[in-house]
Design a protein around this motif. Structure first.
Motif, short mmCIF file in Angstrom:
data_model
loop_
_atom_site.label_atom_id
_atom_site.label_comp_id
_atom_site.label_asym_id
_atom_site.label_seq_id
_atom_site.Cartn_x
_atom_site.Cartn_y
_atom_site.Cartn_z
N SER A 138 81.96 4.90 89.59
CA SER A 138 82.24 3.58 90.17
C SER A 138 82.79 2.61 89.14
CB SER A 138 80.97 3.00 90.80
OG SER A 138 79.95 2.87 89.82
N ARG A 139 82.51 2.88 87.88
CA ARG A 139 83.00 1.99 86.81
C ARG A 139 84.07 2.74 86.00
NH1 ARG A 139 79.47 -0.90 82.01
NH2 ARG A 139 81.27 -1.89 80.98
N ILE A 140 85.32 2.42 86.29
CA ILE A 140 86.45 3.14 85.72
C ILE A 140 87.20 2.23 84.75
CG2 ILE A 140 88.63 4.32 86.25
CD1 ILE A 140 87.46 4.94 89.03
N GLY A 141 87.39 2.70 83.53
CA GLY A 141 88.09 1.93 82.52
C GLY A 141 89.53 2.41 82.35
N PHE A 142 90.32 1.58 81.69
CA PHE A 142 91.73 1.88 81.45
C PHE A 142 92.08 1.57 80.01
CE2 PHE A 142 96.29 0.27 82.02
CZ PHE A 142 96.85 1.54 81.86
N VAL A 143 92.65 2.55 79.30
CA VAL A 143 93.15 2.32 77.94
C VAL A 143 94.65 2.15 78.05
CG1 VAL A 143 93.30 3.18 75.59
CG2 VAL A 143 91.28 3.71 76.97
N PRO A 150 80.88 -2.16 72.39
CA PRO A 150 81.15 -2.45 73.80
C PRO A 150 80.24 -1.64 74.71
CG PRO A 150 82.78 -0.93 72.95
CD PRO A 150 81.97 -1.36 71.77
N ASN A 151 79.98 -2.19 75.88
CA ASN A 151 79.24 -1.47 76.91
C ASN A 151 80.25 -0.59 77.64
OD1 ASN A 151 77.59 -0.62 78.96
ND2 ASN A 151 76.81 -2.66 79.47
N LEU A 152 80.27 0.69 77.32
CA LEU A 152 81.34 1.57 77.79
C LEU A 152 81.29 1.82 79.29
CD1 LEU A 152 81.37 4.30 74.99
CD2 LEU A 152 82.90 2.34 75.24
N ALA A 153 82.48 1.99 79.88
CA ALA A 153 82.59 2.41 81.27
C ALA A 153 82.19 3.88 81.37
CB ALA A 153 84.02 2.21 81.76
N GLU A 154 82.06 4.36 82.59
CA GLU A 154 81.70 5.78 82.79
C GLU A 154 82.85 6.72 82.44
OE1 GLU A 154 78.93 5.92 86.62
OE2 GLU A 154 80.77 4.76 86.93
N CYS A 155 84.08 6.23 82.63
CA CYS A 155 85.25 7.07 82.41
C CYS A 155 86.45 6.17 82.08
CB CYS A 155 85.56 7.91 83.65
SG CYS A 155 85.74 6.94 85.17
N TYR A 156 87.46 6.78 81.47
CA TYR A 156 88.67 6.03 81.10
C TYR A 156 89.91 6.84 81.40
CZ TYR A 156 85.82 2.67 78.51
OH TYR A 156 84.90 1.70 78.16
N LYS A 203 79.98 14.34 78.70
CA LYS A 203 78.60 14.02 79.08
C LYS A 203 78.33 12.52 79.05
CE LYS A 203 73.84 15.49 78.33
NZ LYS A 203 72.94 16.38 77.58
N ASP A 204 78.87 11.83 78.06
CA ASP A 204 78.67 10.38 77.98
C ASP A 204 79.83 9.60 78.59
OD1 ASP A 204 76.26 10.74 76.60
OD2 ASP A 204 77.28 10.83 74.66
N VAL A 205 81.04 10.03 78.32
CA VAL A 205 82.24 9.35 78.81
C VAL A 205 83.28 10.40 79.21
CG1 VAL A 205 84.17 7.80 78.23
CG2 VAL A 205 81.89 7.31 77.34
N SER A 206 83.89 10.23 80.38
CA SER A 206 84.95 11.13 80.83
C SER A 206 86.32 10.52 80.52
CB SER A 206 84.84 11.39 82.33
OG SER A 206 83.70 12.18 82.60
N ILE A 207 87.29 11.40 80.20
CA ILE A 207 88.61 10.94 79.78
C ILE A 207 89.69 11.71 80.54
CG2 ILE A 207 90.23 10.68 77.84
CD1 ILE A 207 87.77 8.98 77.44
N ILE A 208 90.73 10.99 80.98
CA ILE A 208 91.94 11.62 81.53
C ILE A 208 93.15 11.02 80.83
CG2 ILE A 208 93.41 11.89 83.57
CD1 ILE A 208 90.96 12.05 85.30
#
Length: 388
Positions: free
Chosen positions: A213-218, A272-278, A302-307
């Motif tokens: 539900s919490r998706i980040g963007f780099v 930073p308080n990281l998002a679940e994925c980026y 396991k901690d952060v997903s990346i695409i």
């Protein structure tokens, strides 16, 4: 014997404007011309492999092909014309333009070689020779001036780092022109590019399907049209999928591997308080980000997903392998030649055509569903890289 097609590589930036013409001619005449053996030795491959790459044949890996093409350009190798080969008037010219080298550089050389592969095959099929001319950190005016009196029938320009004004300037040379790896809706020009909006929609839909539900963007603050289009697509598709965007989860890094790593390290030191994925704007940025995450003891996935985006060869061999977007650069190169041939042979002025090539998500291990836990906060303290 006539080759099905050939690639003629020039290096247009080695002789600066300050060099007197007679000295430039002398430099070109006196310098020993490199051979296939020289290219092979410098690239660490066999002469046979070099020959296959330059003639677009054989099952050569993308990494090897990119290394050979890069070495060929660096050593200014120009293959001899074969008897019965295409005359200069039957050539097309590909302009490999690097204005600032933040995206058109060694980190991204593989996707350039894929474009060349696609163009080479289709150019040969239509009876053209393909010239590849490299312009590194030259002004657009200088590039346009180099087209004056060019024997090429038409131009394909790498638009990765080009602005709208640059596109118009290249068009002013008066040659039939197709632009790839960029896209401008309102310009009267022909473009072949990837469908960034569709690609980003696939990424975000996949994350949503993973129950994130919490998706980040780099993002990246480097000025390219595709980076801008991916940023716009992120916000538009987050809204379309009814997902909330948190300002703190959108960050901006440099687009080279070293630059992305340095920016990520600085950002992570700010705890930073990281998002679940980026979702990362491209694979190279993802590589730098992943390296920094690991150095802060943050596990992927396991901690952060990346695409990522681009499906570069290294993506499949990372640990864990990187989930990423694949767009056929060869298809874009092929379509660019097909459109250019139509422009060259048209009996009357043609309307601009804008083609977007679809993408597909290559699912690997870097985006696995996370085990619910407390938010990960990296160790250390430092400055934040501002969100975009």
């Amino acid at each position: 014997m006539r080759f099905a097609y050939k690639v003629v590589l020039y290096l247009a930036t080695r002789l600066r404007c300050s060099t007197p013409p007679c000295e430039a001619i002398s430099l070109m005449t006196d310098r020993k011309k490199p051979t296939l053996r020289d290219i092979a030795d410098a690239a660490g491959v066999s002469p046979a492999t070099v020959s296959l790459v330059l003639n677009g044949k054989g099952e050569i890996s993308g990494t090897t092909r990119a290394r050979v093409l890069e070495t060929t350009a660096r050593l200014e190798y120009r293959p001899r014309s074969s008897k019965g080969g295409a005359e200069p008037s039957d050539s097309l010219r590909f302009l490999k333009i690097s204005k600032h080298a933040h995206t058109v550089n060694r980190d991204h050389s593989h996707f350039i070689s894929d474009y060349i592969d696609g163009m080479s095959v289709e150019a040969g099929r239509r009876g053209y020779a393909l010239e590849v001319v490299s312009h590194e950190e030259q002004s657009i005016d200088a590039i346009v001036a180099s087209l004056a009196g060019a024997s090429a029938r038409g131009i394909i320009a790498l638009g990765t780092e080009l602005s709208e004004a640059d596109v118009k300037a290249i068009q002013s040379a008066g040659l039939p022109t197709v632009f790839i790896d960029t896209f401008f809706d309102v310009l009267d020009a022909t473009f072949v590019n990837m469908n960034n909006e569709d690609a980003v929609f696939q990424v975000l839909s996949h994350f949503k399907g993973r129950q994130f539900s919490r998706i980040g963007f780099v993002a990246s603050h480097v000025d390219t049209t595709n980076f801008r289009l991916r940023r716009e697509a992120f916000f538009k598709n987050m809204h379309r999928l009814q997902l909330d965007v948190r300002e703190a989860d959108v960050v901006s890094f440099e687009s080279t591997l070293d630059g992305a790593y340095a920016d990520a390290m600085a950002w992570l030191k700010g705890r930073p308080n990281l998002a679940e994925c980026y979702f990362c704007t491209n694979d190279v940025i993802a590589y730098g980000f992943i390296k920094a995450l690991r150095e802060h003891n943050i596990r992927i996935p396991k901690d952060v997903s990346i695409i990522g985006f681009d499906n570069l060869p290294l993506s499949a061999t990372l640990d864990p392998p990187l989930t990423t977007i694949d767009v056929s650069k060869r298809k874009i190169g092929y379509l660019a030649v097909a459109m250019l041939d139509d422009l060259i042979n048209a009996s009357e002025a043609q309307p601009a055509v804008k083609i977007l090539v679809g993408a597909r998500l290559i699912v690997r291990a870097s985006d696995g569903a996370r085990t619910p836990s407390k938010r990960i906060k990296p160790r250390g303290a430092g400055r934040n890289v501002p969100a975009v």
